[in-house]
Design an enzyme around this catalytic site. Sequence first.
Site, PDB file in Angstrom:
ATOM      1  N   LYS A  69       3.526   3.451  -1.661  1.00 40.14           N
ATOM      2  CA  LYS A  69       4.350   2.540  -0.855  1.00 40.14           C
ATOM      3  C   LYS A  69       5.841   2.700  -1.153  1.00 40.14           C
ATOM      4  O   LYS A  69       6.627   1.760  -1.022  1.00 40.14           O
ATOM      5  CB  LYS A  69       3.931   1.077  -1.065  1.00 40.14           C
ATOM      6  CG  LYS A  69       2.472   0.793  -0.782  1.00 40.14           C
ATOM      7  CD  LYS A  69       2.025   1.300   0.568  1.00 40.14           C
ATOM      8  CE  LYS A  69       2.718   0.624   1.735  1.00 40.14           C
ATOM      9  NZ  LYS A  69       2.279   1.181   3.054  1.00 40.14           N
ATOM     10  N   GLY A  70       6.209   3.926  -1.521  1.00 41.47           N
ATOM     11  CA  GLY A  70       7.620   4.195  -1.796  1.00 41.47           C
ATOM     12  C   GLY A  70       8.307   4.975  -0.690  1.00 41.47           C
ATOM     13  O   GLY A  70       9.512   5.181  -0.738  1.00 41.47           O
ATOM     14  N   GLY A  71       7.526   5.438   0.304  1.00 42.29           N
ATOM     15  CA  GLY A  71       8.094   6.228   1.390  1.00 42.29           C
ATOM     16  C   GLY A  71       7.619   7.662   1.378  1.00 42.29           C
ATOM     17  O   GLY A  71       8.277   8.549   1.939  1.00 42.29           O
ATOM     18  N   THR A  72       6.458   7.912   0.761  1.00 37.34           N
ATOM     19  CA  THR A  72       5.976   9.295   0.645  1.00 37.34           C
ATOM     20  C   THR A  72       5.662   9.907   2.008  1.00 37.34           C
ATOM     21  O   THR A  72       5.943  11.085   2.244  1.00 37.34           O
ATOM     22  CB  THR A  72       4.730   9.366  -0.259  1.00 37.34           C
ATOM     23  OG1 THR A  72       3.696   8.527   0.277  1.00 37.34           O
ATOM     24  CG2 THR A  72       5.050   8.930  -1.674  1.00 37.34           C
ATOM     25  N   ARG A 152      11.388   3.211  -4.774  1.00 34.13           N
ATOM     26  CA  ARG A 152      12.108   2.128  -4.101  1.00 34.13           C
ATOM     27  C   ARG A 152      12.120   0.924  -5.028  1.00 34.13           C
ATOM     28  O   ARG A 152      11.490   0.946  -6.093  1.00 34.13           O
ATOM     29  CB  ARG A 152      11.449   1.786  -2.765  1.00 34.13           C
ATOM     30  CG  ARG A 152      10.047   1.255  -2.906  1.00 34.13           C
ATOM     31  CD  ARG A 152       9.336   1.040  -1.589  1.00 34.13           C
ATOM     32  NE  ARG A 152       9.870  -0.088  -0.834  1.00 34.13           N
ATOM     33  CZ  ARG A 152       9.195  -0.734   0.110  1.00 34.13           C
ATOM     34  NH1 ARG A 152       7.943  -0.379   0.404  1.00 34.13           N
ATOM     35  NH2 ARG A 152       9.730  -1.747   0.750  1.00 34.13           N
ATOM     36  N   TYR A 260      14.380   4.789  11.269  1.00 32.54           N
ATOM     37  CA  TYR A 260      14.693   6.064  11.904  1.00 32.54           C
ATOM     38  C   TYR A 260      13.421   6.793  12.330  1.00 32.54           C
ATOM     39  O   TYR A 260      12.409   6.785  11.634  1.00 32.54           O
ATOM     40  CB  TYR A 260      15.495   6.955  10.954  1.00 32.54           C
ATOM     41  CG  TYR A 260      16.969   6.621  10.926  1.00 32.54           C
ATOM     42  CD1 TYR A 260      17.860   7.267  11.780  1.00 32.54           C
ATOM     43  CD2 TYR A 260      17.467   5.655  10.054  1.00 32.54           C
ATOM     44  CE1 TYR A 260      19.204   6.963  11.772  1.00 32.54           C
ATOM     45  CE2 TYR A 260      18.818   5.339  10.030  1.00 32.54           C
ATOM     46  CZ  TYR A 260      19.682   5.999  10.895  1.00 32.54           C
ATOM     47  OH  TYR A 260      21.017   5.685  10.878  1.00 32.54           O
ATOM     48  N   LYS A 275       4.137   1.355   9.152  1.00 29.97           N
ATOM     49  CA  LYS A 275       5.473   1.389   8.576  1.00 29.97           C
ATOM     50  C   LYS A 275       6.306   0.270   9.198  1.00 29.97           C
ATOM     51  O   LYS A 275       6.355   0.097  10.409  1.00 29.97           O
ATOM     52  CB  LYS A 275       6.129   2.751   8.826  1.00 29.97           C
ATOM     53  CG  LYS A 275       5.246   3.938   8.443  1.00 29.97           C
ATOM     54  CD  LYS A 275       4.753   3.863   7.003  1.00 29.97           C
ATOM     55  CE  LYS A 275       3.776   4.986   6.697  1.00 29.97           C
ATOM     56  NZ  LYS A 275       3.162   4.865   5.362  1.00 29.97           N
ATOM     57  N   ARG A 277       5.636  -2.823   8.596  1.00 32.69           N
ATOM     58  CA  ARG A 277       4.778  -3.999   8.739  1.00 32.69           C
ATOM     59  C   ARG A 277       5.384  -5.176   7.966  1.00 32.69           C
ATOM     60  O   ARG A 277       5.838  -5.010   6.827  1.00 32.69           O
ATOM     61  CB  ARG A 277       3.391  -3.674   8.197  1.00 32.69           C
ATOM     62  CG  ARG A 277       2.398  -4.817   8.282  1.00 32.69           C
ATOM     63  CD  ARG A 277       1.105  -4.430   7.579  1.00 32.69           C
ATOM     64  NE  ARG A 277       0.385  -3.409   8.332  1.00 32.69           N
ATOM     65  CZ  ARG A 277      -0.337  -2.441   7.768  1.00 32.69           C
ATOM     66  NH1 ARG A 277      -0.406  -2.341   6.465  1.00 32.69           N
ATOM     67  NH2 ARG A 277      -0.978  -1.561   8.518  1.00 32.69           N
ATOM     68  N   HIS A 279       6.044  -8.063   5.463  1.00 28.96           N
ATOM     69  CA  HIS A 279       5.466  -8.300   4.145  1.00 28.96           C
ATOM     70  C   HIS A 279       4.704  -9.621   4.093  1.00 28.96           C
ATOM     71  O   HIS A 279       5.025 -10.578   4.796  1.00 28.96           O
ATOM     72  CB  HIS A 279       6.569  -8.325   3.086  1.00 28.96           C
ATOM     73  CG  HIS A 279       6.983  -6.960   2.644  1.00 28.96           C
ATOM     74  ND1 HIS A 279       8.001  -6.749   1.742  1.00 28.96           N
ATOM     75  CD2 HIS A 279       6.506  -5.726   2.965  1.00 28.96           C
ATOM     76  CE1 HIS A 279       8.132  -5.446   1.532  1.00 28.96           C
ATOM     77  NE2 HIS A 279       7.250  -4.809   2.265  1.00 28.96           N
TER      78      HIS A 279
END
Length: 312
Positions: A69-72, A152, A260, A275, A277, A279
């Site tokens: 959940k860091g943007g992988t 993050r 983006y 992505k 969503r 919290h």
Amino acid sequence: MLWTVLLALLVLLLLQTQLSVCLRELRSGVSRSPAAYSTSSSSSSSSSSSSYNATKQRLPGAIIIGVRKGGTRALLEMLNLHPNVEVAKAEVHYFNVEEHYRRGLAWYRAQMPLTLPGQLTVEKTPGYFAAPQVPARIWDMNPTIRLLLIVRDPAERLVSDYTQVLHNRLTRHKPYLPLEELLLHKGHIDPGYKALQRSLYHQHLARWLEVFPREQIHVVDGDALIRDPFPELRKAERFLNLPPRISPNNFYYNTTKGFYCLLSAGHDKCLDESKGRPHAPLSTQAFKKLCRYFRKPNKLFFEMVGRLFSWC
């Protein structure tokens, strides 16, 4: 005189026949792909090779190791904009799932995309970062591999982690406790909560640095990647020794989604609906406790990577 004429006609006929054969071969060669001239031995040498001589499945030269959940996924899709990069479409979980690891490197290679010589294969499995056995296993495969770690704000990451698990449980019509009940025990942060442990970046990175030199691990700022992708992608290109091919024109801000999206060869692509969503709810008081809890772990992580991040 007659014999001379007949001999000349015979020579002309032979030349015409040879020319006709050459033209047929030339047309046949143009209509076929250049890669179709592979030898029979190369086309049958391995099940991981395609029918083309130049393309085959290769072990990754770079792996996105985390964080969850860091943007992988965003990082992987953005790297895939580069013409010299091909990515594994699904998380492989080879090094952190025993059932997969026992299948061996041939199985792992078979999960990779087809690439041309000179292209870089990239795999991402965010579960690798927090799994203690993974660093040594990746080293055994390739001690020179390049590793990307995208991080993050650990408090935000924890809430996002819980939100995904909650969504999955609700989809299967299974109950799940509210985040505050899992996070707090008698009013204090519960250090045993698994999602919290995944956010202790310094502990996990320390295990990787016992195996790999620091210069083989590139840290990507996941929050910066969302705000303005291009600068982070340019740094990643340099780390991966790729020529600069990704440009600001590859990104546009989607006001509806709030992040983006990608542009390549006239086609646009946005990450899936998970992505961005919303919290799961967490009280302001509980979030502040979480931020205070992370102050010391974050400081240790900053010292390890030699840079600061604007986290809570």
